[in-house]
Design a protein around this motif. Structure first.
Motif, PDB file in Angstrom:
ATOM      1  N   MET A  89       0.711  -1.265   0.040  1.00 41.82           N
ATOM      2  CA  MET A  89      -0.067  -0.083  -0.039  1.00 41.82           C
ATOM      3  C   MET A  89       0.768   1.325   0.005  1.00 41.82           C
ATOM      4  N   ALA A  90       2.087   1.096   0.304  1.00 39.68           N
ATOM      5  CA  ALA A  90       3.123   2.385   0.372  1.00 39.68           C
ATOM      6  C   ALA A  90       3.210   2.887  -0.818  1.00 39.68           C
ATOM      7  N   PRO A  91       3.830   4.235  -0.745  1.00 37.59           N
ATOM      8  CA  PRO A  91       4.292   4.682  -2.223  1.00 37.59           C
ATOM      9  C   PRO A  91       5.441   3.504  -2.838  1.00 37.59           C
ATOM     10  N   HIS A  92       5.417   3.735  -4.163  1.00 34.52           N
ATOM     11  CA  HIS A  92       6.222   2.921  -4.752  1.00 34.52           C
ATOM     12  C   HIS A  92       7.810   2.744  -4.164  1.00 34.52           C
ATOM     13  N   GLY A  93       8.414   1.449  -4.158  1.00 37.54           N
ATOM     14  CA  GLY A  93       9.722   1.344  -3.783  1.00 37.54           C
ATOM     15  C   GLY A  93      10.273   1.268  -2.506  1.00 37.54           C
ATOM     16  N   LEU A  94       9.230   1.238  -1.554  1.00 42.04           N
ATOM     17  CA  LEU A  94       9.616   0.900  -0.093  1.00 42.04           C
ATOM     18  C   LEU A  94       9.195  -0.374   0.298  1.00 42.04           C
ATOM     19  N   THR A  95      10.289  -1.052   0.406  1.00 45.60           N
ATOM     20  CA  THR A  95      10.219  -2.548   0.406  1.00 45.60           C
ATOM     21  C   THR A  95      10.378  -3.259   1.727  1.00 45.60           C
ATOM     22  N   ARG A  96      10.949  -2.399   2.622  1.00 43.99           N
ATOM     23  CA  ARG A  96      11.062  -3.321   4.114  1.00 43.99           C
ATOM     24  C   ARG A  96      10.537  -2.534   5.162  1.00 43.99           C
ATOM     25  N   VAL A  97      10.133  -3.300   6.022  1.00 45.12           N
ATOM     26  CA  VAL A  97       9.286  -2.631   7.237  1.00 45.12           C
ATOM     27  C   VAL A  97       9.982  -2.957   8.606  1.00 45.12           C
ATOM     28  N   PHE A  98      10.390  -1.922   9.101  1.00 44.49           N
ATOM     29  CA  PHE A  98      10.730  -2.174  10.574  1.00 44.49           C
ATOM     30  C   PHE A  98       9.663  -1.580  11.743  1.00 44.49           C
ATOM     31  N   TYR A  99       9.565  -2.291  12.693  1.00 43.06           N
ATOM     32  CA  TYR A  99       8.451  -1.963  13.701  1.00 43.06           C
ATOM     33  C   TYR A  99       9.166  -1.348  14.756  1.00 43.06           C
ATOM     34  N   SER A 100       8.135  -0.285  15.181  1.00 42.66           N
ATOM     35  CA  SER A 100       8.531   0.018  16.696  1.00 42.66           C
ATOM     36  C   SER A 100       7.185   0.491  17.263  1.00 42.66           C
ATOM     37  N   ASP A 101       7.077   1.360  18.322  1.00 42.77           N
ATOM     38  CA  ASP A 101       5.998   1.562  19.157  1.00 42.77           C
ATOM     39  C   ASP A 101       5.258   2.921  18.928  1.00 42.77           C
ATOM     40  N   SER A 102       5.891   3.952  18.631  1.00 38.57           N
ATOM     41  CA  SER A 102       5.580   5.160  18.630  1.00 38.57           C
ATOM     42  C   SER A 102       6.034   6.023  17.308  1.00 38.57           C
ATOM     43  N   GLY A 103       5.380   7.181  17.222  1.00 39.55           N
ATOM     44  CA  GLY A 103       5.598   8.101  16.126  1.00 39.55           C
ATOM     45  C   GLY A 103       7.107   8.417  16.068  1.00 39.55           C
TER      46      GLY A 103
END
Ligand SMILES: *Cc1c(COP(=O)(O)O)cnc(C)c1O
Length: 412
Positions: A89-103
């Motif tokens: 769903m993200a803008p094109h080319g963002l392929t990796r997701v790193f999780y955390s817990d706040s903005g």
């Protein structure tokens, strides 16, 4: 006496806060049964409405078999599926997701990814460009990049220097020229910005063309662009992402607030393959050494997945367009009101400024406005002299009338 130290609260002056015992849709309910319209989505986190059933049942179902699981060396389905959905769903080319817990942590992660990228590329770039009046969080790193002032003056000795671009008025020519000069220095690691709307900075809005122009300069001088979509993401600006208005993709994108629909805390920092690859090596020193204890909490990931499914299953764009139109209609009612100026809107967010006679008047007016709104059954929290309505997407026309008529009835 309460043992609680509340955020952004001067306990010596402010009255004891109402106790909220229940939330439902666009409303908060006090312990003594009063209904309060949530005109600011509980500080911009609630998107679809409070306690949306689809999100609650995902939490319940997941909590029936999973709670926190360490995310280094182990993985789980909610984290995997959500990452896949976000990339999709993200803008094109963002392929990796790193999780955390706040903005704030999502932004700190973005900053560390950017600096790590340049270090591993063998380039000494480390300067960060920001837009004046921005807000990126309340940790030392995010405060360093945000606007300086009374909110953070005490911590100034610990904050790092950044290069500030003027706020983009009109076509943003002054901002673009200033950034072009900075970027050409070859010292800029990244530009971080709140795309289209500076939230805490007073709901200040700039044009998608400026965003496109900044992206072009980033490309020309190899500066990473970090989009802090913590507030703007998940439909606030009338599109899924604010970046979508400009058709651009950042190198790194931060999301939190509406990620779980505002039900439980979670954040994600999305990175391009190029940034991931700079950290990908048989040399362990290139590892991205960062973690939050609650990284990828499975229950929070399940809530976010349910939130994502709402986007896929329901005609969200239609809903956002309808809400934006309802907001425009009500804002227009203030066009000739001599008490207000700078009427502005970006998608579901509508704002205007109360004309200020002097600073003393302003200092007194904020709390008086808040008390007036609360007495009218509406939660609104002006930013300085800026009054804004940023509602959950489930609000009805009548709900909005309640909020805007409370504003109209404020008599100074
Ligand atoms: C709220 C906000 C943050 C910080 O998020 P927290 O969850 O409060 O740490 C960062 N950036 C922007 C643009 C925000 O609006």
């Amino acid at each position: 006496m309460s043992a609680v130290w509340h955020p952004f609260t001067q306990h010596a002056i402010e009255p004891a806060p109402p106790v909220i015992a229940r939330t439902e849709g666009a409303y908060l309910e006090t312990a003594d049964g009063r209904r309060i319209l949530d005109g600011i989505s509980s500080w911009w986190v609630v998107t679809h409405g409070h306690r949306r059933p689809e999100i609650l049942s995902a939490i319940e179902e997941t909590a029936g078999r999973l709670d926190q699981v360490i995310f280094a060396g182990l993985t789980h389905a909610p984290g995997e599926e959500l990452a896949e959905a976000l990339v999709d769903m993200a803008p094109h080319g963002l392929t990796r997701v790193f999780y955390s817990d706040s903005g704030s942590t999502a932004v700190e992660v973005a900053l560390k990814m950017a600096l790590g990228y340049w270090r591993h590329e063998g380039d000494g770039r480390h300067r960060i460009a920001v837009i004046e009046d921005s807000y990126h969080g309340d940790t030392i790193g995010t405060m360093s990049m945000g606007e300086r002032g009374v909110f953070n003056a005490a911590y100034d000795p610990l904050m790092f220097a950044v290069d500030r671009l003027p706020f983009p008025h009109g076509d943003g020519a002054a901002t673009l020229t200033a950034f072009e000069d900075l970027a050409a220095s070859g010292q800029m690691a990244a530009l971080i910005l709140e795309p289209l709307v500076l939230g805490a900075g007073g709901m200040r809005i700039y044009s998608p063309q400026v965003l496109t122009g900044l992206r072009r300069i980033c490309d020309r001088h190899d500066v990473l662009m970090i989009a802090d979509e913590v507030m703007t993401g998940w439909g606030r600006t009338g599109r899924l992402w604010a970046c979508d208005h400009a058709g651009i993709a950042p190198d790194i994108l931060c999301t939190s607030k509406g990620l779980t629909g505002g039900v439980v805390p979670l954040a994600a920092t999305l990175a391009s393959e190029r940034i991931f690859r700079a950290h990908y090596s048989e040399d362990r020193r290139r590892t991205f050494y960062h973690s939050s204890s609650y990284t990828a909490n499975p229950i929070a990931c399940a809530a976010a997945l349910a939130q994502v499914r709402l986007w896929r299953a329901s005609p969200m764009q239609t809903r956002l367009d309808a809400l934006s139109a309802m907001q425009a209609e009500r804002l227009a009612g203030f066009a000739d009101d001599p008490r207000f100026e700078n009427l502005r809107q970006c998608g579901t967010i509508a704002a205007m400024d109360l004309k200020v006679r002097d600073a003393g008047y302003l200092a007194e007016t904020g709390p008086r406005m808040r008390a007036h709104f609360l007495a009218s059954g509406v939660l609104l929290r002006p930013l300085g002299n800026t009054v804004y309505v940023l509602p959950p997407y489930c609000v009805t026309a009548d709900d909005l009338d309640l909020a805007w008529s409370a504003i109209a009835a404020f008599d100074g």
